[in-house]
Design an enzyme around this catalytic site. Structure first.
Site, PDB file in Angstrom:
ATOM      1  N   HIS A  87     -11.785   6.391   1.555  1.00 56.26           N
ATOM      2  CA  HIS A  87     -11.492   7.540   2.387  1.00 56.26           C
ATOM      3  C   HIS A  87     -12.224   8.522   0.699  1.00 56.26           C
ATOM      4  O   HIS A  87     -11.237   8.423   0.211  1.00 56.26           O
ATOM      5  CB  HIS A  87     -11.152   7.652   3.681  1.00 56.26           C
ATOM      6  CG  HIS A  87      -9.552   6.941   2.635  1.00 56.26           C
ATOM      7  ND1 HIS A  87      -8.393   7.896   2.610  1.00 56.26           N
ATOM      8  CD2 HIS A  87      -8.696   5.453   2.703  1.00 56.26           C
ATOM      9  CE1 HIS A  87      -7.397   6.949   1.978  1.00 56.26           C
ATOM     10  NE2 HIS A  87      -7.645   6.027   2.457  1.00 56.26           N
ATOM     11  N   HIS A  99      -7.935  10.941   5.859  1.00 56.31           N
ATOM     12  CA  HIS A  99      -9.288  10.826   6.062  1.00 56.31           C
ATOM     13  C   HIS A  99      -9.917  12.003   5.825  1.00 56.31           C
ATOM     14  O   HIS A  99     -10.512  12.144   7.044  1.00 56.31           O
ATOM     15  CB  HIS A  99      -9.110   9.297   7.531  1.00 56.31           C
ATOM     16  CG  HIS A  99      -8.508   8.425   6.896  1.00 56.31           C
ATOM     17  ND1 HIS A  99      -9.049   6.835   6.675  1.00 56.31           N
ATOM     18  CD2 HIS A  99      -7.415   7.602   6.874  1.00 56.31           C
ATOM     19  CE1 HIS A  99      -8.199   6.107   6.359  1.00 56.31           C
ATOM     20  NE2 HIS A  99      -7.557   6.362   6.764  1.00 56.31           N
ATOM     21  N   GLU A 117     -11.179   0.907  -1.344  1.00 59.62           N
ATOM     22  CA  GLU A 117     -10.083   0.063  -1.303  1.00 59.62           C
ATOM     23  C   GLU A 117     -11.245  -1.164  -0.760  1.00 59.62           C
ATOM     24  O   GLU A 117     -11.307  -1.322   0.747  1.00 59.62           O
ATOM     25  CB  GLU A 117      -9.271   0.225  -0.035  1.00 59.62           C
ATOM     26  CG  GLU A 117      -9.473   1.058   0.443  1.00 59.62           C
ATOM     27  CD  GLU A 117      -8.382   1.208   1.327  1.00 59.62           C
ATOM     28  OE1 GLU A 117      -7.136   1.364   2.172  1.00 59.62           O
ATOM     29  OE2 GLU A 117      -8.017   2.964   1.608  1.00 59.62           O
ATOM     30  N   GLU A 132      -7.081  -1.463  -4.253  1.00 67.24           N
ATOM     31  CA  GLU A 132      -6.858   0.609  -4.131  1.00 67.24           C
ATOM     32  C   GLU A 132      -6.561   0.868  -4.883  1.00 67.24           C
ATOM     33  O   GLU A 132      -5.535   1.324  -5.590  1.00 67.24           O
ATOM     34  CB  GLU A 132      -6.342   0.615  -2.851  1.00 67.24           C
ATOM     35  CG  GLU A 132      -7.614   1.979  -2.544  1.00 67.24           C
ATOM     36  CD  GLU A 132      -6.177   2.540  -0.696  1.00 67.24           C
ATOM     37  OE1 GLU A 132      -4.955   1.954  -0.534  1.00 67.24           O
ATOM     38  OE2 GLU A 132      -6.629   3.932  -0.333  1.00 67.24           O
ATOM     39  N   ASP A 153       0.368  -1.550   0.462  1.00 67.50           N
ATOM     40  CA  ASP A 153       0.383  -0.145  -0.321  1.00 67.50           C
ATOM     41  C   ASP A 153       0.701   0.772   0.125  1.00 67.50           C
ATOM     42  O   ASP A 153       2.188   1.843   0.650  1.00 67.50           O
ATOM     43  CB  ASP A 153      -0.910  -0.427   1.458  1.00 67.50           C
ATOM     44  CG  ASP A 153      -1.591   0.689   1.331  1.00 67.50           C
ATOM     45  OD1 ASP A 153      -2.175   2.041   0.815  1.00 67.50           O
ATOM     46  OD2 ASP A 153      -3.156   1.001   1.824  1.00 67.50           O
ATOM     47  N   ASP A 174      -3.060   7.386  -3.338  1.00 67.07           N
ATOM     48  CA  ASP A 174      -3.285   6.231  -2.412  1.00 67.07           C
ATOM     49  C   ASP A 174      -3.679   5.275  -3.213  1.00 67.07           C
ATOM     50  O   ASP A 174      -4.607   5.424  -3.617  1.00 67.07           O
ATOM     51  CB  ASP A 174      -3.944   6.436  -1.077  1.00 67.07           C
ATOM     52  CG  ASP A 174      -3.976   5.702  -0.067  1.00 67.07           C
ATOM     53  OD1 ASP A 174      -3.475   4.512  -0.115  1.00 67.07           O
ATOM     54  OD2 ASP A 174      -5.410   5.640   0.612  1.00 67.07           O
TER      55      ASP A 174
HETATM   56 MN    MN Z   1      -4.105   2.586   1.118  1.00 67.22          MN
HETATM   57 MN    MN Z   2      -6.260   4.309   1.236  1.00 67.38          MN
END
Ligand code: MN
Ligand code: MN
Length: 294
Positions: A152, A160, A185, A279, A81, A92
């Protein structure tokens, strides 16, 4: 701002792709994390959070500790990640690598759930309906979505930013609008479909600056505020700036007790099930979602 998101997204995606190429059984996790974090910087961004390398039943928030000795094992299921940021605008993105070759269907479940979620994102879409899509795809594959992990919204220096993108149908919902930035995700598991907090914490973020007693504590707080602002950081990132592990640990403890820091304990599947994750970061457009991490 959109340009920064696009560039951060592209860098995060390139670094994730490199992570998938480099990851091999026998490779130390610390080496992989540091390599990918350096690559983010070489490409002109900064890590938006420590590279997470969560294995098997660990769903999220594992990043190697200082001098970590762990290596990737023969049959590991590894989630990589990656977050990159430019001026606080974040990309992200995450993927799962299956070294056993036995979990193809589990990987497919999170990936197809992500594809379904992306297809249903547009201005006016409701997050609960997106969660329902994710849930349906994962269940159709014979697995469970992780109900207490969510995607998010993103904002500058805010990972977030207030909107949750659930992985199940939820009673509460939020209506998306054009220009929202979202990390979506889905997590699929062979286990119970929930994560619990482990005891180990390697990732923190600054909640608010406090009045602190210790000189080293004040120095640590100032260091974190100027280098990471409100974004998550790894304990191992702090070692070069401190004379000893003892001093650093005492300072960290004071920041935690003063509630200056948010802690991100590692998250493990409640029944020890294997967990896959996929994600991307998208921007919500009038009739669709545009993927930025590609
Ligand atoms: Mn992530
Ligand atoms: Mn994330």
């Amino acid at each position: 701002m959109i340009e920064e998101y696009e560039k951060a997204g592209r860098i995060a995606a390139e670094v994730l792709a490199e992570g998938k190429r480099l990851a091999k059984p026998g490779l130390p996790l610390l080496e992989l994390a540091e390599k990918l974090e350096s690559l983010i910087r070489e490409k002109g961004a900064k890590p938006a959070f420590p590279v997470n390398l969560s294995i098997n039943d660990v769903a999220a928030h594992y990043t190697p500790e200082y001098q970590d000795k762990a290596v990737i094992c023969e049959k590991d299921l590894l989630k990589i990640d990656v977050g990159a940021q430019i001026d606080g605008f974040i990309g992200d993105t995450a993927a799962t690598v299956d070294f056993s070759g036995e979990n193809g269907k589990l990987l497919e479940a999170s990936q197809l759930a992500l594809d379904a979620a992306i297809s249903s994102v547009k201005a006016g879409a409701r997050t609960s309906d997106i969660g329902a899509e994710v849930e349906a795809v994962i269940k159709a594959h014979g697995f469970r979505p992780i109900e207490n992990l969510t995607g998010h919204s993103l904002a500058q220096y805010n990972l977030h930013a207030g909107i949750d993108v659930p992985n199940i149908r939820t009673p509460h919902s939020h209506t998306l609008k054009e220009g929202d930035f979202l990390a979506i995700e889905p997590f699929a598991t062979t286990g119970a479909g929930r994560v619990g907090e482990g005891t180990k914490v390697e990732i923190y973020s600054l909640l608010s600056q406090r009045l602190l007693r210790g000189r080293e504590s004040r120095r640590l707080q100032a260091h974190v505020a100027s280098n990471y602002r409100t974004l998550p950081f790894a304990e191992r990132w702090l070692y070069p700036s401190f004379k000893s592990k003892l001093l650093l640990n005492a300072a960290l403890r004071e920041l935690i007790l003063s509630e200056a820091l948010h802690q991100y304990p590692i998250l493990k599947e409640a029944k020890g099930g294997l967990v896959s994750q996929a994600e991307v970061t998208v921007v919500v457009e009038k009739d669709s979602a545009r993927v930025l991490t590609k």
